[in-house]
Design a protein around this motif. Structure first.
Motif: not given
Length: 223
Positions: A135-152
Motif C-alpha cells: 500500500q502506498r498513498n491509499e493505493e496498492y502497488q504490485n511489487v512481486f509476481a510469480a506466474e509459473e505453475p505450482a507456485v505458492y
C-alpha cells in the motif's frame, strides 16, 4: 602548705574542662548527623529531588493486523501486470467462492499491512500465480509476481517464502519430482533473494502404485 588545694580553683578548672568536652561532643554529633552516610539527620538539600516526568510512549503504526479486508479478486482483475492466463482462472469454483488465498503481514516495512495473494485452480488447487501488493498513498502497488505453475507464497517472520513444484518430463501433476523453496527479503524498493533450497522427492513412495509382493521364503523339508 603543699598538701592543701584551693577548692575554688579546682572547681573552676573542672568546669572549664567539662565545658570544652561538651563543645567538642556537640561538634562531633553535628558532623556525624550531617554526613550523607550516617543514620542521623539527613542532608535535606541532597534528599529533595524533582519528580520525574513520565511521558506516554510514542504510538507506532503496526502492520501486524489488517485495518480492512481487501477484495483480492478485484485487485488482481484491475492490475494490468497480471497475465490474462491468471485472470482467466479468476472464476468462482462454487457460489461466490474463488480459488484465491490472501495473507496480511508486514513484509516491506510500510505503515499498512502488505498483501500476499495466491491464485489456484479450482479442481486440484495448483498454484498458478502469487503476488505481493504494497500500500502506498491509499493505493496498492504490485511489487512481486510469480506466474509459473505450482507456485505458492507465504509470510514467515517478515520474509517472503515462495515454494514452487518442480516437474520432470513425464511427471503427473499430482507427483512432482521436487520443489524449490526461495526466501526473499525487502531491500530498498524490491525483493531480493536470500536463500534457496531444493528438495528432491523420492519416487519410491507416494506414486500410487501398489508395492510388489515379497518373494515367498524357500520351503524347508521336515523329517
Amino acid at each position: 602548705m603543699r598538701g592543701l588545694r584551693d577548692p575554688g580553683r579546682a572547681g573552676g578548672g573542672s568546669f572549664a574542662v567539662g565545658t570544652a568536652l561538651s563543645a567538642l561532643a556537640a561538634v562531633a554529633l553535628l558532623a556525624s548527623g550531617c554526613s550523607t552516610g550516617g543514620t542521623g539527620t539527613r542532608d535535606e538539600g541532597a534528599a529533595v529531588t524533582s519528580p520525574v516526568e513520565r511521558r506516554a510512549p510514542t504510538p507506532r503504526v503496526s502492520a501486524s493486523a489488517p485495518a480492512k479486508t481487501v477484495n483480492a479478486v478485484a485487485l488482481l482483475r484491475k492490475d494490468p501486470s497480471v497475465s490474462p492466463r491468471v485472470k482467466a482462472d479468476l472464476k468462482p469454483c462454487g457460489e461466490d467462492t474463488y480459488p484465491v488465498d490472501t495473507s496480511y503481514g508486514n513484509l516491506t516495512g510500510g505503515t499498512a499491512p502488505d498483501l500476499v495473494i495466491n491464485v489456484m485452480t479450482c479442481g486440484d488447487s495448483v498454484g498458478v500465480g502469487t503476488y505481493v501488493f504494497r500500500q502506498r498513498n491509499e493505493e496498492y502497488q504490485n511489487v512481486f509476481a510469480a506466474e509459473e505453475p505450482a507456485v505458492y507464497a507465504t509470510i514467515d517472520r517478515g520474509e517472503l517464502v515462495v515454494t514452487q513444484q518442480v516437474y520432470a518430463k513425464g511427471d503427473p501433476l499430482s507427483f512432482p519430482s521436487g520443489e524449490d523453496v526461495v526466501t526473499y527479503s525487502w531491500a530498498d524498493t524490491k525483493f531480493s533473494e536470500r536463500y534457496r533450497v531444493r528438495n528432491d522427492y523420492s519416487r519410491a513412495v507416494g506414486n500410487g502404485d501398489a508395492a510388489e509382493p515379497l518373494p515367498a521364503p524357500p520351503a524347508t523339508s521336515q523329517n
